[in-house]
Motif scaffolding. Structure first.
Motif, PDB file in Angstrom:
ATOM      1  N   ASP A  88      10.853   9.172   9.612  1.00 25.46           N
ATOM      2  CA  ASP A  88      12.027   8.412  10.049  1.00 25.46           C
ATOM      3  C   ASP A  88      11.565   7.005  10.405  1.00 25.46           C
ATOM      4  N   LEU A  89      11.748   6.061   9.483  1.00 25.79           N
ATOM      5  CA  LEU A  89      11.238   4.706   9.666  1.00 25.79           C
ATOM      6  C   LEU A  89      12.220   3.793  10.386  1.00 25.79           C
ATOM      7  N   SER A  90      13.506   3.954  10.108  1.00 28.46           N
ATOM      8  CA  SER A  90      14.499   3.017  10.640  1.00 28.46           C
ATOM      9  C   SER A  90      15.479   3.647  11.616  1.00 28.46           C
ATOM     10  N   GLY A  91      15.575   4.985  11.603  1.00 28.49           N
ATOM     11  CA  GLY A  91      16.560   5.657  12.424  1.00 28.49           C
ATOM     12  C   GLY A  91      17.868   5.907  11.703  1.00 28.49           C
ATOM     13  N   TYR A  92      18.019   5.321  10.505  1.00 28.90           N
ATOM     14  CA  TYR A  92      19.234   5.553   9.739  1.00 28.90           C
ATOM     15  C   TYR A  92      19.212   6.955   9.131  1.00 28.90           C
TER      16      TYR A  92
ATOM     17  N   ASP B 178      16.760  11.687   4.286  1.00 32.34           N
ATOM     18  CA  ASP B 178      16.691  12.978   3.597  1.00 32.34           C
ATOM     19  C   ASP B 178      16.479  14.137   4.553  1.00 32.34           C
ATOM     20  N   THR B 179      15.742  13.897   5.641  1.00 31.62           N
ATOM     21  CA  THR B 179      15.516  14.956   6.629  1.00 31.62           C
ATOM     22  C   THR B 179      16.824  15.331   7.323  1.00 31.62           C
ATOM     23  N   ASP B 180      17.610  14.325   7.706  1.00 32.09           N
ATOM     24  CA  ASP B 180      18.913  14.592   8.319  1.00 32.09           C
ATOM     25  C   ASP B 180      19.787  15.409   7.377  1.00 32.09           C
TER      26      ASP B 180
ATOM     27  N   GLN C 252       0.846  -1.180   0.000  1.00 25.52           N
ATOM     28  CA  GLN C 252       0.000   0.000   0.000  1.00 25.52           C
ATOM     29  C   GLN C 252       0.888   1.238   0.000  1.00 25.52           C
ATOM     30  N   VAL C 253       0.709   2.105  -0.978  1.00 30.14           N
ATOM     31  CA  VAL C 253       1.552   3.284  -1.144  1.00 30.14           C
ATOM     32  C   VAL C 253       0.744   4.529  -0.810  1.00 30.14           C
ATOM     33  N   THR C 254       1.294   5.365   0.039  1.00 29.42           N
ATOM     34  CA  THR C 254       0.653   6.625   0.405  1.00 29.42           C
ATOM     35  C   THR C 254       1.586   7.773   0.050  1.00 29.42           C
ATOM     36  N   ARG C 255       1.105   8.691  -0.759  1.00 29.12           N
ATOM     37  CA  ARG C 255       1.921   9.842  -1.124  1.00 29.12           C
ATOM     38  C   ARG C 255       1.868  10.896  -0.019  1.00 29.12           C
ATOM     39  N   ILE C 256       3.035  11.461   0.329  1.00 31.78           N
ATOM     40  CA  ILE C 256       3.100  12.486   1.360  1.00 31.78           C
ATOM     41  C   ILE C 256       3.914  13.662   0.840  1.00 31.78           C
ATOM     42  N   ASP C 257       3.838  14.779   1.545  1.00 28.39           N
ATOM     43  CA  ASP C 257       4.614  15.961   1.171  1.00 28.39           C
ATOM     44  C   ASP C 257       6.110  15.651   1.289  1.00 28.39           C
ATOM     45  N   SER C 258       6.896  16.077   0.301  1.00 28.60           N
ATOM     46  CA  SER C 258       8.323  15.774   0.288  1.00 28.60           C
ATOM     47  C   SER C 258       9.069  16.438   1.443  1.00 28.60           C
ATOM     48  N   ASN C 259       8.478  17.485   2.046  1.00 35.15           N
ATOM     49  CA  ASN C 259       9.119  18.161   3.176  1.00 35.15           C
ATOM     50  C   ASN C 259       8.713  17.579   4.529  1.00 35.15           C
ATOM     51  N   GLU C 260       7.790  16.619   4.523  1.00 35.20           N
ATOM     52  CA  GLU C 260       7.355  16.015   5.777  1.00 35.20           C
ATOM     53  C   GLU C 260       8.456  15.125   6.344  1.00 35.20           C
TER      54      GLU C 260
ATOM     55  N   PHE D 122      23.629  15.004   0.040  1.00 31.02           N
ATOM     56  CA  PHE D 122      24.021  15.949   1.075  1.00 31.02           C
ATOM     57  C   PHE D 122      24.755  17.145   0.466  1.00 31.02           C
ATOM     58  N   VAL D 123      25.647  16.885  -0.497  1.00 30.71           N
ATOM     59  CA  VAL D 123      26.372  17.961  -1.170  1.00 30.71           C
ATOM     60  C   VAL D 123      25.398  18.889  -1.888  1.00 30.71           C
ATOM     61  N   LYS D 124      24.399  18.323  -2.542  1.00 32.09           N
ATOM     62  CA  LYS D 124      23.409  19.150  -3.238  1.00 32.09           C
ATOM     63  C   LYS D 124      22.598  19.983  -2.254  1.00 32.09           C
ATOM     64  N   ASP D 125      22.302  19.424  -1.081  1.00 31.62           N
ATOM     65  CA  ASP D 125      21.613  20.202  -0.050  1.00 31.62           C
ATOM     66  C   ASP D 125      22.483  21.369   0.407  1.00 31.62           C
ATOM     67  N   LEU D 126      23.782  21.125   0.541  1.00 32.35           N
ATOM     68  CA  LEU D 126      24.711  22.193   0.912  1.00 32.35           C
ATOM     69  C   LEU D 126      24.768  23.262  -0.181  1.00 32.35           C
TER      70      LEU D 126
END
Length: 202
Positions: free
Chosen positions: A37-41, A44-46, A26-34, A95-99
């Motif tokens: 954290d499913l695993s703790g690894y 993208d938010t980090d 089952q796939v649920t689309r969410i806002d890309s900025n939301e 990460f470089v692109k975020d920087l």
């Protein structure tokens, strides 16, 4: 008798189909900025938050004001290697692109293309010199050199017992003056997460 067999077959088929459909993903689309954290690894938010916080920390240092006072312009920055020294797969390119995006959007510095990007752009200019209409080809040897290089690394420490796992990340960045080799800023960001499960297996 045959009608009942057909009805029974159709009912069994429909039930089987429904069970199969329900067991699929089952796939649920969410806002890309939301923040998810499913695993703790590392995720993208980090990557985004660390880039933004370290950018703000670097601008709070005196190097930016000192350079503008001495040179009368915004400094030109390039990003060098950001090494992944953790045991997990981390997309340092993201990460470089975020920087890069954070630096460019700040409007406080001018960004210079990376080494790989320059190779591609130089090849395009060389092609233009041969194949483009006169007066439209871009001139060679007109590149703008960077004043500073930003580089760094991502480290991690993992610890676990039967009920939980600790994930600790430490991101270190440094900004180097390319003319003097002086390090004008060093930034450090730490992330600590505890992942708890009812039945956690190491």
């Amino acid at each position: 008798m045959k009608i009942k067999q057909i009805e029974s077959f159709l009912l069994t088929f429909m039930l089987s189909f429904m069970l199969f459909a329900c067991s699929g993903p089952q796939v649920t689309r969410i806002d890309s900025n939301e923040e998810v954290d499913l695993s703790g690894y590392w995720n993208d938010t980090d990557s985004r938050l660390v880039a933004e916080e370290m950018l703000n920390d670097s601008f709070a240092n005196t190097w930016l004001a000192d350079f503008k006072k001495t040179n009368g312009r915004k400094p030109r920055v390039i990003i060098g290697l950001v090494l992944n020294k953790t045991e997990e797969h981390i997309s340092t390119e993201t990460f470089v692109k975020d920087l890069e995006r954070s630096y460019i959007n700040s409007g406080k510095v001018t960004f210079v293309a990376s080494k790989d990007q320059r190779v591609e752009v130089r090849a395009e200019r060389a092609d233009q010199a041969v194949n483009s209409k006169a007066g439209t080809a871009k001139n060679q040897v007109q590149e703008t050199a960077a004043d500073f290089m930003l580089k760094g690394q991502i480290n991690s420490i993992f610890d676990a017992n039967k009920k939980a796992q600790l994930k600790y990340y430490q991101v270190e960045l440094e900004l180097i003056n390319l003319e003097t080799n002086e390090t004008v800023w060093i930034g450090q960001k730490k992330i600590k997460k505890v992942v708890s499960r009812k039945s956690y297996k190491v």
